[in-house]
Design a protein around this motif. Structure first.
Motif, PDB file in Angstrom:
ATOM      1  N   PRO A   6     -11.033 -71.421  82.633  1.00  0.00           N
ATOM      2  CA  PRO A   6      -9.726 -71.723  82.065  1.00  0.00           C
ATOM      3  C   PRO A   6      -9.356 -70.702  81.001  1.00  0.00           C
ATOM      4  N   LEU A   7      -8.070 -70.463  80.878  1.00  0.00           N
ATOM      5  CA  LEU A   7      -7.594 -69.446  79.950  1.00  0.00           C
ATOM      6  C   LEU A   7      -8.154 -69.623  78.557  1.00  0.00           C
ATOM      7  N   ARG A   8      -8.684 -68.562  78.025  1.00  0.00           N
ATOM      8  CA  ARG A   8      -9.158 -68.591  76.648  1.00  0.00           C
ATOM      9  C   ARG A   8      -7.922 -68.739  75.754  1.00  0.00           C
ATOM     10  N   GLY A   9      -8.038 -69.550  74.763  1.00  0.00           N
ATOM     11  CA  GLY A   9      -6.913 -69.741  73.866  1.00  0.00           C
ATOM     12  C   GLY A   9      -5.965 -70.838  74.330  1.00  0.00           C
ATOM     13  N   ALA A  10      -6.066 -71.226  75.612  1.00  0.00           N
ATOM     14  CA  ALA A  10      -5.238 -72.328  76.076  1.00  0.00           C
ATOM     15  C   ALA A  10      -5.734 -73.587  75.382  1.00  0.00           C
ATOM     16  N   ARG A  11      -4.801 -74.430  74.973  1.00  0.00           N
ATOM     17  CA  ARG A  11      -5.210 -75.656  74.275  1.00  0.00           C
ATOM     18  C   ARG A  11      -5.882 -76.592  75.263  1.00  0.00           C
ATOM     19  N   ARG A  12      -7.074 -77.000  74.912  1.00  0.00           N
ATOM     20  CA  ARG A  12      -7.810 -77.955  75.732  1.00  0.00           C
ATOM     21  C   ARG A  12      -8.113 -79.166  74.873  1.00  0.00           C
ATOM     22  N   PRO A  13      -8.133 -80.339  75.489  1.00  0.00           N
ATOM     23  CA  PRO A  13      -8.384 -81.561  74.723  1.00  0.00           C
ATOM     24  C   PRO A  13      -9.822 -81.607  74.225  1.00  0.00           C
ATOM     25  N   PRO A  14     -10.076 -82.404  73.200  1.00  0.00           N
ATOM     26  CA  PRO A  14     -11.446 -82.576  72.711  1.00  0.00           C
ATOM     27  C   PRO A  14     -12.350 -83.129  73.815  1.00  0.00           C
ATOM     28  N   VAL A  15     -13.613 -82.743  73.763  1.00  0.00           N
ATOM     29  CA  VAL A  15     -14.614 -83.202  74.726  1.00  0.00           C
ATOM     30  C   VAL A  15     -15.691 -83.948  73.956  1.00  0.00           C
ATOM     31  N   HIS A  16     -16.115 -85.079  74.501  1.00  0.00           N
ATOM     32  CA  HIS A  16     -17.157 -85.900  73.888  1.00  0.00           C
ATOM     33  C   HIS A  16     -18.270 -86.095  74.905  1.00  0.00           C
ATOM     34  N   LEU A  17     -19.501 -85.786  74.504  1.00  0.00           N
ATOM     35  CA  LEU A  17     -20.648 -85.919  75.398  1.00  0.00           C
ATOM     36  C   LEU A  17     -21.731 -86.771  74.760  1.00  0.00           C
ATOM     37  N   ILE A  18     -22.516 -87.403  75.624  1.00  0.00           N
ATOM     38  CA  ILE A  18     -23.684 -88.137  75.158  1.00  0.00           C
ATOM     39  C   ILE A  18     -24.757 -87.112  74.822  1.00  0.00           C
ATOM     40  N   ASP A  19     -25.329 -87.212  73.620  1.00  0.00           N
ATOM     41  CA  ASP A  19     -26.300 -86.212  73.171  1.00  0.00           C
ATOM     42  C   ASP A  19     -27.457 -86.042  74.150  1.00  0.00           C
ATOM     43  N   ARG A  49     -18.117 -76.577  73.264  1.00  0.00           N
ATOM     44  CA  ARG A  49     -17.067 -77.065  72.363  1.00  0.00           C
ATOM     45  C   ARG A  49     -17.085 -78.583  72.192  1.00  0.00           C
ATOM     46  N   ALA A  50     -18.024 -79.254  72.850  1.00  0.00           N
ATOM     47  CA  ALA A  50     -18.081 -80.717  72.810  1.00  0.00           C
ATOM     48  C   ALA A  50     -18.628 -81.251  71.498  1.00  0.00           C
ATOM     49  N   GLU A  51     -18.147 -82.420  71.147  1.00  0.00           N
ATOM     50  CA  GLU A  51     -18.728 -83.206  70.054  1.00  0.00           C
ATOM     51  C   GLU A  51     -19.724 -84.151  70.714  1.00  0.00           C
ATOM     52  N   THR A  52     -20.952 -84.193  70.205  1.00  0.00           N
ATOM     53  CA  THR A  52     -21.961 -85.045  70.821  1.00  0.00           C
ATOM     54  C   THR A  52     -22.123 -86.346  70.035  1.00  0.00           C
ATOM     55  N   HIS A  53     -22.468 -87.391  70.783  1.00  0.00           N
ATOM     56  CA  HIS A  53     -22.607 -88.731  70.222  1.00  0.00           C
ATOM     57  C   HIS A  53     -23.808 -89.422  70.860  1.00  0.00           C
ATOM     58  N   SER A  54     -24.376 -90.383  70.157  1.00  0.00           N
ATOM     59  CA  SER A  54     -25.334 -91.263  70.818  1.00  0.00           C
ATOM     60  C   SER A  54     -24.527 -92.090  71.814  1.00  0.00           C
ATOM     61  N   ILE A  55     -25.186 -92.644  72.801  1.00  0.00           N
ATOM     62  CA  ILE A  55     -24.469 -93.418  73.814  1.00  0.00           C
ATOM     63  C   ILE A  55     -23.705 -94.582  73.195  1.00  0.00           C
ATOM     64  N   ASP A  56     -24.254 -95.174  72.131  1.00  0.00           N
ATOM     65  CA  ASP A  56     -23.594 -96.300  71.471  1.00  0.00           C
ATOM     66  C   ASP A  56     -22.372 -95.891  70.663  1.00  0.00           C
ATOM     67  N   ALA A  57     -22.311 -94.620  70.257  1.00  0.00           N
ATOM     68  CA  ALA A  57     -21.201 -94.148  69.427  1.00  0.00           C
ATOM     69  C   ALA A  57     -20.162 -93.356  70.223  1.00  0.00           C
ATOM     70  N   LEU A  58     -20.369 -93.200  71.529  1.00  0.00           N
ATOM     71  CA  LEU A  58     -19.425 -92.463  72.358  1.00  0.00           C
ATOM     72  C   LEU A  58     -18.085 -93.184  72.366  1.00  0.00           C
ATOM     73  N   ALA A  60     -14.779 -94.973  73.420  1.00  0.00           N
ATOM     74  CA  ALA A  60     -14.444 -95.741  74.619  1.00  0.00           C
ATOM     75  C   ALA A  60     -13.582 -94.896  75.554  1.00  0.00           C
ATOM     76  N   GLY A  61     -13.741 -95.115  76.845  1.00  0.00           N
ATOM     77  CA  GLY A  61     -12.915 -94.424  77.823  1.00  0.00           C
ATOM     78  C   GLY A  61     -13.296 -92.974  78.048  1.00  0.00           C
ATOM     79  N   THR A  62     -14.538 -92.597  77.727  1.00  0.00           N
ATOM     80  CA  THR A  62     -15.000 -91.210  77.899  1.00  0.00           C
ATOM     81  C   THR A  62     -15.729 -91.072  79.228  1.00  0.00           C
ATOM     82  N   VAL A  63     -15.442 -89.988  79.950  1.00  0.00           N
ATOM     83  CA  VAL A  63     -16.083 -89.716  81.234  1.00  0.00           C
ATOM     84  C   VAL A  63     -17.508 -89.218  80.998  1.00  0.00           C
ATOM     85  N   THR A  64     -18.482 -89.898  81.612  1.00  0.00           N
ATOM     86  CA  THR A  64     -19.889 -89.521  81.560  1.00  0.00           C
ATOM     87  C   THR A  64     -20.416 -89.440  82.993  1.00  0.00           C
TER      88      THR A  64
END
Length: 137
Positions: A6-19, A49-58, A60-64
Motif C-alpha cells: 500500500p502507498l507509503r504515506g497513505a492514511r491507514r487506520p490503526p491496527v491492534h494485534l494480540i501480543d 505499526r500495530a499496537e499490541t494488547h493482551s487478549i483480554d485488553a484487545l 472489541a470488534g478487532t479482527v484476529t
C-alpha cells in the motif's frame, strides 16, 4: 502476481494485534519472503505499526486469527464474509482466508467500522470496510 505494498504515506487506520500472535505473524511473513515478497512486506508493515494488547485488553470488534469477518469491498460493492485463518487451514471455497494472502494481511488487526485501501493479488487497489467481527471464544 504483482501485488504491491500500500502507498507509503497513505492514511491507514490503526491496527491492534494480540501480543502473543505478533511473533507468530512475523515468523510466517519471514517464511514466505522468498515466495511472496510483496505479501510478506505488507504483513510486516502492518505488524510494525500495530499496537499490541493482551487478549483480554484487545479492543472489541478487532479482527484476529480465527475471527469471522463481514466486509464490503467498496471498489466492487461486493459483500463478503470470511474467517481469517492460518495458512494450513485456508479454503477459499469454504470462506477460510489465510493471513498470508493480500486480503488476510489487510484485515488482521482492523476493527469494525474501519476502512483500508489495500491491493488484491494483481495489485489492483480496493477499499475494504469492516462491517462486523465475530472473534472465536
Amino acid at each position: 502476481m504483482a501485488t504491491t505494498i500500500p502507498l507509503r504515506g497513505a492514511r491507514r487506520p490503526p491496527v491492534h494485534l494480540i501480543d502473543s500472535e505478533c511473533d507468530m505473524l512475523v515468523d510466517l511473513a519471514l517464511q514466505i519472503e522468498g515466495r511472496s515478497p510483496a505479501v510478506a512486506a505488507m504483513l510486516l508493515s502492518e505488524i510494525e505499526r500495530a499496537e499490541t494488547h493482551s487478549i483480554d485488553a484487545l479492543p472489541a470488534g478487532t479482527v484476529t486469527i480465527g475471527s469471522e469477518v463481514d466486509f464490503l469491498d467498496e471498489s466492487t460493492h461486493r459483500l463478503r464474509t470470511v474467517t481469517l485463518v492460518m495458512p494450513g487451514e485456508a479454503d477459499i471455497e469454504a470462506g477460510r482466508v489465510s493471513v498470508l494472502t493480500p486480503v488476510g494481511a489487510g484485515l488482521i488487526g482492523l476493527r469494525e467500522g474501519q476502512t483500508i485501501d489495500w491491493p488484491d493479488r494483481d495489485g489492483q487497489p480496493h477499499r475494504l470496510r469492516i462491517l462486523g467481527v465475530r472473534r472465536p471464544e
